[in-house]
Design a protein around this motif. Structure first.
Motif, mmCIF file in Angstrom:
data_model
loop_
_atom_site.group_PDB
_atom_site.id
_atom_site.type_symbol
_atom_site.label_atom_id
_atom_site.label_comp_id
_atom_site.label_asym_id
_atom_site.label_seq_id
_atom_site.Cartn_x
_atom_site.Cartn_y
_atom_site.Cartn_z
ATOM 1 N N LEU A 83 0.871 -1.163 0.000
ATOM 2 C CA LEU A 83 0.000 0.000 0.000
ATOM 3 C C LEU A 83 0.915 1.222 0.000
ATOM 4 N N VAL A 84 1.608 1.411 -1.127
ATOM 5 C CA VAL A 84 1.291 0.885 -2.459
ATOM 6 C C VAL A 84 2.580 0.519 -3.181
ATOM 7 N N TYR A 85 2.448 -0.279 -4.288
ATOM 8 C CA TYR A 85 3.512 -0.336 -5.278
ATOM 9 C C TYR A 85 3.589 1.026 -5.970
ATOM 10 N N LEU A 86 4.782 1.592 -6.073
ATOM 11 C CA LEU A 86 4.959 2.870 -6.781
ATOM 12 C C LEU A 86 5.135 2.561 -8.267
ATOM 13 N N LEU A 87 4.048 2.581 -9.007
ATOM 14 C CA LEU A 87 4.046 2.078 -10.378
ATOM 15 C C LEU A 87 5.050 2.754 -11.307
ATOM 16 N N PRO A 88 5.288 4.072 -11.218
ATOM 17 C CA PRO A 88 6.257 4.669 -12.139
ATOM 18 C C PRO A 88 7.682 4.144 -11.981
ATOM 19 N N LEU A 89 7.972 3.459 -10.878
ATOM 20 C CA LEU A 89 9.326 2.938 -10.651
ATOM 21 C C LEU A 89 9.513 1.523 -11.181
ATOM 22 N N TYR A 90 8.456 0.940 -11.781
ATOM 23 C CA TYR A 90 8.515 -0.450 -12.229
ATOM 24 C C TYR A 90 8.376 -0.555 -13.736
ATOM 25 N N ASN A 91 9.058 -1.553 -14.305
ATOM 26 C CA ASN A 91 8.698 -2.003 -15.636
ATOM 27 C C ASN A 91 7.431 -2.847 -15.480
ATOM 28 N N PRO A 92 6.317 -2.446 -16.085
ATOM 29 C CA PRO A 92 5.064 -3.167 -15.850
ATOM 30 C C PRO A 92 5.135 -4.646 -16.199
ATOM 31 N N LEU A 93 5.916 -5.001 -17.214
ATOM 32 C CA LEU A 93 6.031 -6.403 -17.591
ATOM 33 C C LEU A 93 6.596 -7.227 -16.441
ATOM 34 N N ALA A 142 -2.815 0.730 -16.524
ATOM 35 C CA ALA A 142 -3.514 0.127 -17.661
ATOM 36 C C ALA A 142 -2.787 -1.121 -18.147
ATOM 37 N N VAL A 143 -1.449 -1.043 -18.224
ATOM 38 C CA VAL A 143 -0.666 -2.199 -18.657
ATOM 39 C C VAL A 143 -0.761 -3.327 -17.639
ATOM 40 N N LEU A 144 -0.649 -2.974 -16.352
ATOM 41 C CA LEU A 144 -0.726 -3.976 -15.292
ATOM 42 C C LEU A 144 -2.050 -4.731 -15.355
ATOM 43 N N LEU A 145 -3.144 -4.015 -15.508
ATOM 44 C CA LEU A 145 -4.455 -4.662 -15.549
ATOM 45 C C LEU A 145 -4.617 -5.509 -16.805
ATOM 46 N N LYS A 146 -4.104 -5.035 -17.927
ATOM 47 C CA LYS A 146 -4.137 -5.854 -19.146
ATOM 48 C C LYS A 146 -3.393 -7.165 -18.924
ATOM 49 N N GLY A 147 -2.205 -7.058 -18.338
ATOM 50 C CA GLY A 147 -1.384 -8.248 -18.143
ATOM 51 C C GLY A 147 -1.980 -9.224 -17.151
ATOM 52 N N LEU A 148 -2.697 -8.700 -16.145
ATOM 53 C CA LEU A 148 -3.320 -9.589 -15.160
ATOM 54 C C LEU A 148 -4.602 -10.211 -15.690
ATOM 55 N N ASN A 149 -5.299 -9.503 -16.550
ATOM 56 C CA ASN A 149 -6.588 -9.977 -17.057
ATOM 57 C C ASN A 149 -6.476 -10.878 -18.283
ATOM 58 N N ASP A 150 -5.430 -10.683 -19.080
ATOM 59 C CA ASP A 150 -5.324 -11.366 -20.375
ATOM 60 C C ASP A 150 -4.151 -12.336 -20.385
ATOM 61 N N GLU A 151 -4.252 -13.351 -21.228
ATOM 62 C CA GLU A 151 -3.169 -14.338 -21.324
ATOM 63 C C GLU A 151 -1.987 -13.809 -22.107
ATOM 64 N N THR A 152 -2.230 -12.826 -22.955
ATOM 65 C CA THR A 152 -1.139 -12.195 -23.691
ATOM 66 C C THR A 152 -1.241 -10.686 -23.535
ATOM 67 N N LEU A 153 -0.106 -10.024 -23.625
ATOM 68 C CA LEU A 153 -0.042 -8.579 -23.420
ATOM 69 C C LEU A 153 0.298 -7.882 -24.725
ATOM 70 N N ASP A 154 -0.567 -6.979 -25.126
ATOM 71 C CA ASP A 154 -0.323 -6.087 -26.258
ATOM 72 C C ASP A 154 -0.614 -4.673 -25.799
ATOM 73 N N HIS A 155 0.358 -3.797 -25.979
ATOM 74 C CA HIS A 155 0.161 -2.415 -25.553
ATOM 75 C C HIS A 155 1.127 -1.520 -26.295
ATOM 76 N N GLU A 156 0.633 -0.397 -26.761
ATOM 77 C CA GLU A 156 1.490 0.617 -27.374
ATOM 78 C C GLU A 156 1.095 1.965 -26.794
ATOM 79 N N GLY A 157 2.010 2.595 -26.063
ATOM 80 C CA GLY A 157 1.684 3.841 -25.400
ATOM 81 C C GLY A 157 2.845 4.802 -25.388
ATOM 82 N N GLU A 158 2.726 5.844 -24.584
ATOM 83 C CA GLU A 158 3.753 6.875 -24.518
ATOM 84 C C GLU A 158 5.016 6.380 -23.831
#
Length: 350
Positions: A83-93, A142-158
């Motif tokens: 409480l909490v993971y500091l998301l900007p400090l992590y590679n989401p993958l 957004a990437v974290l939730l995609k990766g947790l919800n889906d079996e494969t990860l596709d994302h293109e962002g800033e």
């Protein structure tokens, strides 16, 4: 045991911990904290929450996932989470896979807190522009939730781009562990409430906390049937208030000892702000003011019981989170506080 308010609302109990540095060795600090959590595991605490901070005496558990993996092996009932993971400090993958690992190591007891980091001097040391913190957080989540919800990860962002990445470990809890966001900013309430996100509130008066959670409840009631929420399957979200707790046999003893510990804790939480020549949290040093309006709760078991249940009734929370080990409180006295709390405070109320 679920305690109840006078009007019959269920109240749950949690623990928050910064895992601060003190004069003991880090190994001794970890051993002491793990023994506290082992005790809590045998009681009626819902969750053990741990902060993430770096290069500051406020925390030596700089990798929440690594620390909580030890907690998972020493406990069997209590839930746990950053409480909490500091998301900007992590590679989401990398974080997606770490979250899945921790969810399995704890056999589905993970509560997943996320945030952007509120100390600009801290995130800047990782090469993250504090001005980009919100944008990085939004995309990383957004990437974290995609990766947790889906079996494969596709994302293109800033900030992050991934294409057709398959995962071989999925969350133990489906579709993912419950999501938390700690905030004292009322402007974040609509987003949290619409998405059924669990939250905790700290440093405010009971009246200010009530305003925060009255709005939360109003928005949540309107959107609880919506599809596509982040915590889509959540029942009523945990709306928590966090308080430093210190209990001794008498009020005088408790206040005197808490005063000394509070100075040490304030020095720790202000460390990075001092590095940045900021007075942002200097107001926390006013122990007497905070004690008077019960933003710090210190006293005999009866006094603490009265103040805790007053906080619950006045703020409208359904989750009370205690900090038992803070500042320079010796381990034996942190254990004394939590035992008093279990035996004298938690059974009270209705």
């Amino acid at each position: 045991m679920t305690s109840k308010t006078k009007d019959g609302k269920d109240i749950h109990w949690g623990i928050f911990d910064w895992v601060e540095w003190d004069e003991n060795s880090p190994s001794q600090i970890f051993d002491d904290r793990l023994s506290l959590v082992e005790y809590a595991d045998q009681q009626d605490f819902f969750c053990y929450h741990v902060a993430e901070h770096h290069t500051t005496p406020l925390s030596i558990a700089n990798s929440p996932g690594m620390y909580l993996s030890a907690v998972a092996q020493r406990t069997s009932r209590i839930r746990m989470g950053p409480l909490v993971y500091l998301l900007p400090l992590y590679n989401p993958l990398r974080l997606i896979q770490e979250v899945c690992m921790l969810d399995h190591l704890s056999h589905g007891r993970l509560e997943l807190g996320v945030g952007r980091g509120i100390v600009p001097y801290e995130v800047a040391r990782f090469g993250v522009d504090p001005e980009e913190g919100r944008a990085r957080f939004d995309e990383a989540l957004a990437v974290l939730l995609k990766g947790l919800n889906d079996e494969t990860l596709d994302h293109e962002g800033e900030f992050y781009t991934y294409k057709d990445i398959k995962f071989w470990i999925r969350p133990y809890q489906q579709p993912h562990p419950p999501i938390w966001y700690a905030s004292g900013n009322i402007e974040t309430v609509p987003w949290m409430a619409k998405n059924g996100i669990h939250t905790s509130h700290i440093f405010d008066t009971n009246a200010a906390t009530k305003q925060h959670f009255d709005l939360y409840q109003e928005v949540w009631d309107k959107h609880k049937g919506d599809s596509g929420r982040i915590n889509d399957g959540a029942s009523e979200p945990k709306q928590g208030q966090t308080r430093h707790i210190y209990i001794a046999p008498t009020d005088a003893e408790a206040v005197a000892e808490a005063r000394t510990a509070w100075k040490a804790w304030c020095d720790n939480i202000n460390y990075l702000w001092n590095v940045g020549h900021s007075d942002n949290l200097k107001w926390l040093y006013d122990f007497d003011a905070l004690l008077a309006d019960e933003r710090i709760i210190a006293g005999s078991p009866q006094t603490v019981k009265e103040q805790v249940w007053r906080a619950i009734e006045e703020s409208g929370i359904n989750y009370f989170i205690s900090v038992f080990a803070w500042g320079n409180i010796p381990h034996k006295y942190a254990m004394r506080s939590i035992r008093y709390f279990v035996e004298e405070v938690m059974p009270g109320g209705a």
